[in-house]
Write an enzyme that holds these catalytic residues in place. Structure first.
Site, mmCIF file in Angstrom:
data_model
loop_
_atom_site.group_PDB
_atom_site.id
_atom_site.type_symbol
_atom_site.label_atom_id
_atom_site.label_comp_id
_atom_site.label_asym_id
_atom_site.label_seq_id
_atom_site.Cartn_x
_atom_site.Cartn_y
_atom_site.Cartn_z
ATOM 1 N N SER A 182 -3.249 5.097 12.994
ATOM 2 C CA SER A 182 -3.452 4.509 11.664
ATOM 3 C C SER A 182 -4.895 4.133 11.356
ATOM 4 O O SER A 182 -5.226 3.907 10.205
ATOM 5 C CB SER A 182 -2.559 3.284 11.502
ATOM 6 O OG SER A 182 -2.896 2.308 12.462
ATOM 7 N N HIS A 210 3.588 6.460 10.662
ATOM 8 C CA HIS A 210 2.750 6.989 9.570
ATOM 9 C C HIS A 210 2.982 8.482 9.333
ATOM 10 O O HIS A 210 2.265 9.092 8.544
ATOM 11 C CB HIS A 210 1.268 6.741 9.866
ATOM 12 C CG HIS A 210 0.848 5.320 9.661
ATOM 13 N ND1 HIS A 210 0.506 4.805 8.425
ATOM 14 C CD2 HIS A 210 0.732 4.289 10.531
ATOM 15 C CE1 HIS A 210 0.179 3.533 8.549
ATOM 16 N NE2 HIS A 210 0.309 3.188 9.819
ATOM 17 N N LYS A 241 7.102 2.062 5.460
ATOM 18 C CA LYS A 241 5.888 2.741 4.976
ATOM 19 C C LYS A 241 6.289 3.768 3.920
ATOM 20 O O LYS A 241 6.610 3.371 2.815
ATOM 21 C CB LYS A 241 5.117 3.300 6.161
ATOM 22 C CG LYS A 241 4.456 2.138 6.922
ATOM 23 C CD LYS A 241 3.718 2.507 8.164
ATOM 24 C CE LYS A 241 3.061 1.244 8.707
ATOM 25 N NZ LYS A 241 3.160 1.116 10.156
HETATM 26 C C1 LIG Z 1 3.341 -0.050 10.975
HETATM 27 C C2 LIG Z 1 3.705 0.418 12.327
HETATM 28 C C3 LIG Z 1 4.749 -0.176 13.031
HETATM 29 C C4 LIG Z 1 5.487 -1.384 12.492
HETATM 30 O O1 LIG Z 1 6.383 -1.043 11.497
HETATM 31 P P1 LIG Z 1 7.023 -2.224 10.611
HETATM 32 O O2 LIG Z 1 8.228 -1.600 10.019
HETATM 33 O O3 LIG Z 1 5.991 -2.614 9.619
HETATM 34 O O4 LIG Z 1 7.351 -3.335 11.545
HETATM 35 C C5 LIG Z 1 5.086 0.331 14.257
HETATM 36 N N1 LIG Z 1 4.409 1.358 14.800
HETATM 37 C C6 LIG Z 1 3.385 1.952 14.166
HETATM 38 C C7 LIG Z 1 2.681 3.106 14.802
HETATM 39 C C8 LIG Z 1 2.989 1.486 12.918
HETATM 40 O O5 LIG Z 1 1.973 2.056 12.286
#
Ligand SMILES: *Cc1c(COP(=O)(O)O)cnc(C)c1O
Length: 395
Positions: A182, A210, A241
């Site tokens: 990310s 992502h 997301k």
């Molecule tokens: C954003 C993210 C998470 C967390 O996800 P949430 O649903 O916001 O708790 C976990 N792993 C990765 C790689 C992320 O980018």
């Protein structure tokens, strides 16, 4: 007078003095291309709302109808009285969408990692983890009690070297990587990693937070992107997301998912996701299965924005996804750039050490299908203006 909490005030002051204090902005509008932030209308380059689903009419209508039918709270953990027909339906739909045997949902992506990793490995085992993996993977690894062996970022050869060095020292092995990273927007070489996993017969897990709704055919994720169907044991992901709602998922091998239903602690000890969230997620799957329009627009917007940023003279790093870093170097410059963009009506986050390495501070732009070309043009104009003001661009 008690002094026992004084250390916290000192630590907070220290954070402020060293520039690491997080000043959190407040949103008072729905998510979308534009937001009201701290009372100001600004172009949104910060959210993970890749497909614009966070305020999509199909999702909000489905959630409202679900509240009317099922109420607002789950009132129990999944294993006691919290599993509604909705939860099982979502799990079936997600498994079908991803083309895997089975899926289990959790309250968040963070929970999905805390749930999955400790259920798969323990102290006699070994985890091989990309050095840039997400914090929730790191925490899940720590909770498992398993030794953690970090391999060089996105480097399958280094992974193989470490596996051979540690052969015979562990019972089960688990390889874990983020799908899309990310901070840089680069993609794990999952094809090469899968070959190593297969050669040494180690379990393979990818966190596609992502990548879901972004990579692969119609947003089916990184496994589809590399055409590795059936070869990755577990795909962890988030529904917060691209899916635009809230929740997490682990998908893959049927027995593995069944094991998670028996053993994963956030599933056993934290209440189920709410009916509204689950129903909105179901509507998100409907939108994704109905058409690739939003995913196509996301990529079209991504190419448009990146091409124009590079033409202006900005360095967009190693990104191959809608995550677009604008490399600036030092933290104060990136922070000033972000503040000046905000003054120009553009909300884009500065990231610096320790989130990214020293000297690699950047602005991170998150592109969305919700942006119109006019929105992107407004963003480009602001970047050009601030870039010139701050001497990042010549002329
Ligand atoms: C954003 C993210 C998470 C967390 O996800 P949430 O649903 O916001 O708790 C976990 N792993 C990765 C790689 C992320 O980018």
């Amino acid at each position: 007078m008690t002094q026992k909490l004084n250390w916290i005030e000192e630590e907070l002051t220290n954070l402020k003095e060293t520039g690491f204090y997080n000043r959190i902005r407040t949103i008072s509008s729905p998510q979308g291309a534009w937001l009201e932030v701290d009372g100001k209308r600004v172009l949104n380059f910060c959210s993970n709302n890749y497909l614009g689903l966070a305020n999509h009419p199909d999702l909000t209508a489905a959630a409202s109808a679900s509240i009317a039918k099922y109420g607002v709270g789950p009132a129990a953990v999944r294993t006691i009285a919290g599993t509604m027909d909705l939860h099982l339906l979502l799990e079936q739909r997600l498994a079908a969408f991803k083309g895997v045997d089975a899926a289990i949902t959790f309250q968040s992506g963070f929970c999905a990692n805390l749930a999955t990793i400790p259920a798969l490995v323990g102290k006699e085992d070994a985890i091989f983890s990309d050095e840039l993996n997400h914090a929730s993977i790191i925490d899940g690894c720590r909770l498992s009690g398993s030794p953690i062996i970090r391999y060089a970022h996105a480097n399958a050869a280094d992974l193989e070297r470490l596996i051979t060095e540690n052969q015979g020292k562990f019972r089960r092995g688990l390889i874990i990587t983020d799908g899309v990273f990310s901070m840089d927007g680069d993609i794990a070489p999952l094809d090469a990693i899968q070959q190593v996993a297969e050669k040494y017969d180690l379990m393979l897990m990818v966190d596609d937070a992502h990548g879901e709704g972004v990579l692969g055919r119609g947003g089916r994720g990184i496994v589809d992107h590399f055409n590795l169907h059936g070869k990755v044991d577990v795909e962890v992901g988030t529904l917060s997301k691209a899916f635009g709602v809230m929740g997490g998922v682990a998908a893959g091998n049927a027995n593995l998912v069944e094991w998670l239903r028996q053993r994963s602690r956030p599933f056993l000890f934290s209440s189920a996701a709410t009916p509204a969230d689950v129903t909105a997620c179901l509507a998100a799957v409907d939108v994704l299965e109905r058409s690739t329009e939003l995913v196509d627009r996301l990529w079209d917007n991504t190419r448009y924005f990146k091409d124009h940023m590079r033409a202006l003279g900005f360095d967009t790093g190693n990104s191959v996804t809608p995550i677009t870093p604008i490399m600036l170097g030092e933290v104060p410059l990136a922070q000033q750039f972000s503040r000046d963009l905000f003054d120009q009506g553009v909300f884009a986050m500065a990231l610096g050490f320790p989130t990214v390495p020293r000297g690699k501070a950047r602005i991170r732009v998150m592109i969305s299908a919700a942006h119109t070309k006019d929105d992107l043009d407004a963003g480009l104009t602001a970047f050009q203006k601030v870039g010139k003001q701050l001497g990042v661009l010549g002329g």
